[in-house]
Design a protein around this motif. Structure first.
Motif, PDB file in Angstrom:
ATOM      1  N   ASN A 194      -4.198  -6.426 -11.682  1.00  0.00           N
ATOM      2  CA  ASN A 194      -4.812  -5.130 -12.025  1.00  0.00           C
ATOM      3  C   ASN A 194      -3.993  -3.934 -11.570  1.00  0.00           C
ATOM      4  N   LEU A 195      -2.794  -4.158 -11.055  1.00  0.00           N
ATOM      5  CA  LEU A 195      -2.000  -3.057 -10.519  1.00  0.00           C
ATOM      6  C   LEU A 195      -1.553  -2.125 -11.643  1.00  0.00           C
ATOM      7  N   PRO A 196      -1.891  -0.844 -11.559  1.00  0.00           N
ATOM      8  CA  PRO A 196      -1.509   0.100 -12.623  1.00  0.00           C
ATOM      9  C   PRO A 196       0.005   0.276 -12.692  1.00  0.00           C
ATOM     10  N   PRO A 197       0.534   0.586 -13.870  1.00  0.00           N
ATOM     11  CA  PRO A 197       1.982   0.833 -14.000  1.00  0.00           C
ATOM     12  C   PRO A 197       2.416   2.023 -13.151  1.00  0.00           C
ATOM     13  N   GLY A 198       3.598   1.919 -12.567  1.00  0.00           N
ATOM     14  CA  GLY A 198       4.155   3.022 -11.795  1.00  0.00           C
ATOM     15  C   GLY A 198       3.796   3.012 -10.325  1.00  0.00           C
ATOM     16  N   ILE A 199       2.889   2.122  -9.908  1.00  0.00           N
ATOM     17  CA  ILE A 199       2.518   2.029  -8.497  1.00  0.00           C
ATOM     18  C   ILE A 199       3.532   1.158  -7.770  1.00  0.00           C
ATOM     19  N   GLU A 200       4.088   1.682  -6.686  1.00  0.00           N
ATOM     20  CA  GLU A 200       5.083   0.948  -5.914  1.00  0.00           C
ATOM     21  C   GLU A 200       4.518   0.556  -4.549  1.00  0.00           C
ATOM     22  N   ILE A 201       4.851  -0.654  -4.130  1.00  0.00           N
ATOM     23  CA  ILE A 201       4.380  -1.158  -2.844  1.00  0.00           C
ATOM     24  C   ILE A 201       5.014  -0.374  -1.706  1.00  0.00           C
ATOM     25  N   SER A 202       4.204  -0.020  -0.720  1.00  0.00           N
ATOM     26  CA  SER A 202       4.724   0.678   0.450  1.00  0.00           C
ATOM     27  C   SER A 202       5.464  -0.291   1.352  1.00  0.00           C
ATOM     28  N   GLU A 203       6.569   0.177   1.949  1.00  0.00           N
ATOM     29  CA  GLU A 203       7.318  -0.655   2.890  1.00  0.00           C
ATOM     30  C   GLU A 203       6.618  -0.736   4.245  1.00  0.00           C
ATOM     31  N   MET A 204       5.720   0.202   4.520  1.00  0.00           N
ATOM     32  CA  MET A 204       4.934   0.196   5.770  1.00  0.00           C
ATOM     33  C   MET A 204       3.460   0.416   5.425  1.00  0.00           C
ATOM     34  N   PRO A 205       2.775  -0.642   4.950  1.00  0.00           N
ATOM     35  CA  PRO A 205       1.362  -0.500   4.586  1.00  0.00           C
ATOM     36  C   PRO A 205       0.467  -0.463   5.835  1.00  0.00           C
ATOM     37  N   LEU A 206       0.395   0.706   6.454  1.00  0.00           N
ATOM     38  CA  LEU A 206      -0.330   0.874   7.714  1.00  0.00           C
ATOM     39  C   LEU A 206      -1.437   1.905   7.567  1.00  0.00           C
ATOM     40  N   ALA A 207      -2.374   1.849   8.500  1.00  0.00           N
ATOM     41  CA  ALA A 207      -3.445   2.837   8.589  1.00  0.00           C
ATOM     42  C   ALA A 207      -3.378   3.500   9.958  1.00  0.00           C
ATOM     43  N   ALA A 208      -3.413   4.834   9.971  1.00  0.00           N
ATOM     44  CA  ALA A 208      -3.427   5.601  11.213  1.00  0.00           C
ATOM     45  C   ALA A 208      -4.821   6.195  11.393  1.00  0.00           C
ATOM     46  N   VAL A 209      -5.401   5.993  12.590  1.00  0.00           N
ATOM     47  CA  VAL A 209      -6.785   6.395  12.841  1.00  0.00           C
ATOM     48  C   VAL A 209      -6.846   7.260  14.091  1.00  0.00           C
ATOM     49  N   GLY A 210      -7.551   8.368  13.995  1.00  0.00           N
ATOM     50  CA  GLY A 210      -7.835   9.202  15.154  1.00  0.00           C
ATOM     51  C   GLY A 210      -9.337   9.348  15.310  1.00  0.00           C
ATOM     52  N   ASN A 211      -9.858   9.097  16.514  1.00  0.00           N
ATOM     53  CA  ASN A 211     -11.310   9.087  16.723  1.00  0.00           C
ATOM     54  C   ASN A 211     -11.677   9.856  17.990  1.00  0.00           C
ATOM     55  N   TRP A 212     -12.793  10.583  17.907  1.00  0.00           N
ATOM     56  CA  TRP A 212     -13.335  11.281  19.079  1.00  0.00           C
ATOM     57  C   TRP A 212     -14.765  10.814  19.314  1.00  0.00           C
ATOM     58  N   LYS A 213     -15.024  10.342  20.530  1.00  0.00           N
ATOM     59  CA  LYS A 213     -16.379   9.972  20.932  1.00  0.00           C
ATOM     60  C   LYS A 213     -16.837  10.954  21.997  1.00  0.00           C
ATOM     61  N   GLY A 214     -17.922  11.645  21.720  1.00  0.00           N
ATOM     62  CA  GLY A 214     -18.413  12.670  22.636  1.00  0.00           C
ATOM     63  C   GLY A 214     -19.831  12.406  23.103  1.00  0.00           C
ATOM     64  N   HIS A 215     -20.153  12.929  24.287  1.00  0.00           N
ATOM     65  CA  HIS A 215     -21.502  12.863  24.853  1.00  0.00           C
ATOM     66  C   HIS A 215     -21.903  14.290  25.199  1.00  0.00           C
ATOM     67  N   LEU A 216     -22.879  14.826  24.488  1.00  0.00           N
ATOM     68  CA  LEU A 216     -23.235  16.234  24.586  1.00  0.00           C
ATOM     69  C   LEU A 216     -24.700  16.395  24.976  1.00  0.00           C
ATOM     70  N   PHE A 217     -25.018  17.593  25.497  1.00  0.00           N
ATOM     71  CA  PHE A 217     -26.394  17.960  25.827  1.00  0.00           C
ATOM     72  C   PHE A 217     -27.072  16.903  26.702  1.00  0.00           C
ATOM     73  N   ASP A 218     -26.445  16.648  27.878  1.00  0.00           N
ATOM     74  CA  ASP A 218     -26.972  15.668  28.830  1.00  0.00           C
ATOM     75  C   ASP A 218     -27.129  14.288  28.186  1.00  0.00           C
ATOM     76  N   ASN A 219     -26.166  13.938  27.358  1.00  0.00           N
ATOM     77  CA  ASN A 219     -26.102  12.632  26.692  1.00  0.00           C
ATOM     78  C   ASN A 219     -27.220  12.400  25.671  1.00  0.00           C
ATOM     79  N   LYS A 220     -27.938  13.447  25.311  1.00  0.00           N
ATOM     80  CA  LYS A 220     -28.946  13.294  24.260  1.00  0.00           C
ATOM     81  C   LYS A 220     -28.295  13.126  22.891  1.00  0.00           C
ATOM     82  N   LEU A 221     -27.120  13.715  22.721  1.00  0.00           N
ATOM     83  CA  LEU A 221     -26.386  13.606  21.462  1.00  0.00           C
ATOM     84  C   LEU A 221     -25.047  12.929  21.721  1.00  0.00           C
ATOM     85  N   GLU A 222     -24.764  11.884  20.960  1.00  0.00           N
ATOM     86  CA  GLU A 222     -23.481  11.197  21.014  1.00  0.00           C
ATOM     87  C   GLU A 222     -22.828  11.274  19.643  1.00  0.00           C
ATOM     88  N   THR A 223     -21.511  11.330  19.642  1.00  0.00           N
ATOM     89  CA  THR A 223     -20.778  11.431  18.378  1.00  0.00           C
ATOM     90  C   THR A 223     -19.646  10.417  18.347  1.00  0.00           C
TER      91      THR A 223
END
Length: 390
Positions: A194-223
């Motif tokens: 099903n690969l569409p024409p013109g699509i080229e395989i990446s030499e580095m098929p990676l995923a970069a993820v940035g995440n923030w976990k927070g505890h706010l308002f005396d830990n009543k709210l977490e993110t």
């Protein structure tokens, strides 16, 4: 009488010698698990994450099947093996054990990674781990989720890679960075013919993820908020934003996840499956936007009420049709559940739950691709238990 006394005089030394010899042998015999290893086991947990039920299935309001099912069985082993080294392993026995051809590990293995304490605030991890996309639906123990929303149900959520996390001094804000394989299958296996024409395989098929976990308002709210970038192909990237929120007040716990995924090449295959009657290739430039809400309320010490509501939108922004309508599908789900905990000191729950889902296709999707609206239902009565055996 004298004869018996003489017997005992001769037998006592022999019996005493036999007892001494037995004690010496027992003292020199090593236990099955050496003592130093036993100290390690006190920091190790072995858990059978289990959900079993009697399930009743419905399609468009008609009953189709009833069966007993082992919905979830995931063996988890985790703990410290050194003052500065932690490990976690979880294997799923309710998933087909196909090989992950990119990372060389079975896809039934959810997690198999090590965590190294660099400093009291910094940690480094390596191995197969959960993608820290953000959102509480994915972070919740799977035995507690009767049915997932579209993105988490179709995505590769467990990938091999490395992570670095850093906590501020108060440990109320934690920042996590991951570099992962972008998928478990090879590019050819993922998209096959099903690969569409013109699509080229990446030499580095990676995923970069940035995440923030927070505890706010005396830990009543977490993110747990994240942004992820997928380098799946040279000319087909992916961007994923997830905003998870958890609010707790008294007996009420409320979760809300917002998720948006923009994909140069359709990774979820939902749009691709809708258009396959007219297009032989995987859809390009698609997007998925979702909302997930879960409320948990303890009405009695042993009785909980839960309600999950979700919706998902699938759009084909790259549709070449000049008369196109981008949005093809809106889906909805609702899951009311009742839980009863019979034991005070043991985490086992009996539950009754109903899963109702509905697919609403746009008029364009119906007229162009023959898509048909439909509903599914599932009534379940069962047991949920993370069985801690060690």
């Amino acid at each position: 009488m004298k004869k018996y006394i003489i017997y005992w005089i001769f037998l006592l030394p022999i019996l005493s010698f036999g007892q001494i010899k037995t004690l010496e042998e027992n003292a020199g015999q090593q236990p099955l698990i050496p003592t130093p290893k036993l100290t390690l086991l006190k920091d190790v947990d072995i858990i059978f994450n289990t959900r079993m039920a009697f399930d009743n299935y419905f399609v468009n309001g008609d009953h189709t099947n009833s069966a007993f099912s082992m919905n979830q069985l995931r063996l988890e082993v985790k703990g410290k093996i050194h003052d500065k080294v932690f490990f976690r392993f979880r294997n799923r026995y309710t998933k087909i054990a196909d090989n992950g051809t990119v990372d060389n590990i079975n896809r039934a293995v959810d997690m198999a990674y090590l965590v190294f304490d660099v400093t009291p605030q910094a940690k480094f991890s390596f191995g197969k781990m959960i993608g820290d996309w953000g959102g509480y639906e994915l972070l919740t123990n799977p035995i507690e989720i009767l049915s997932y929303n579209t993105i988490n149900n179709t995505a590769d959520n467990f990938l091999v890679g490395a992570a670095f996390s850093f906590a501020l001094e108060d440990h109320k804000n934690i920042f996590n960075f991951q570099l992962l394989n972008s998928r478990t299958k090879t590019f050819q296996e993922q998209y096959a013919t099903n690969l569409p024409p013109g699509i080229e395989i990446s030499e580095m098929p990676l995923a970069a993820v940035g995440n923030w976990k927070g505890h706010l308002f005396d830990n009543k709210l977490e993110t747990t908020y994240s942004y992820s970038f997928f380098n799946d192909a040279k000319n087909a990237k992916g961007n994923y934003v997830s905003l998870g929120n958890k609010f707790k007040a008294g007996k009420l716990t409320l979760f809300y996840d917002f998720q948006y995924s923009n994909e140069g090449l359709d990774r979820k295959s939902v749009v691709t499956n809708i258009i396959k009657s007219k297009y032989v290739y995987a859809a390009e430039d698609v997007s998925y936007m979702e909302n997930w809400v879960r409320a948990e309320y303890q009405i009695r010490p042993r009785l909980n009420l839960l309600l999950t509501v979700m919706n998902s939108n699938a759009s084909w922004n790259g549709n070449p049709d000049p008369n196109k309508e981008n949005n093809l599908l809106k889906s909805y789900g609702i899951i009311p559940t009742v839980e009863y905990l019979p034991f005070k000191d043991f985490n086992l729950k009996f539950y009754a739950g109903y899963i109702a889902k509905k697919n609403n296709y746009s008029s364009y999707a119906q007229n162009t691709f023959g898509a048909v609206d439909g509903t599914t239902g599932q009534v379940s009565f069962g047991i949920i238990a993370p069985l801690l055996v060690l």
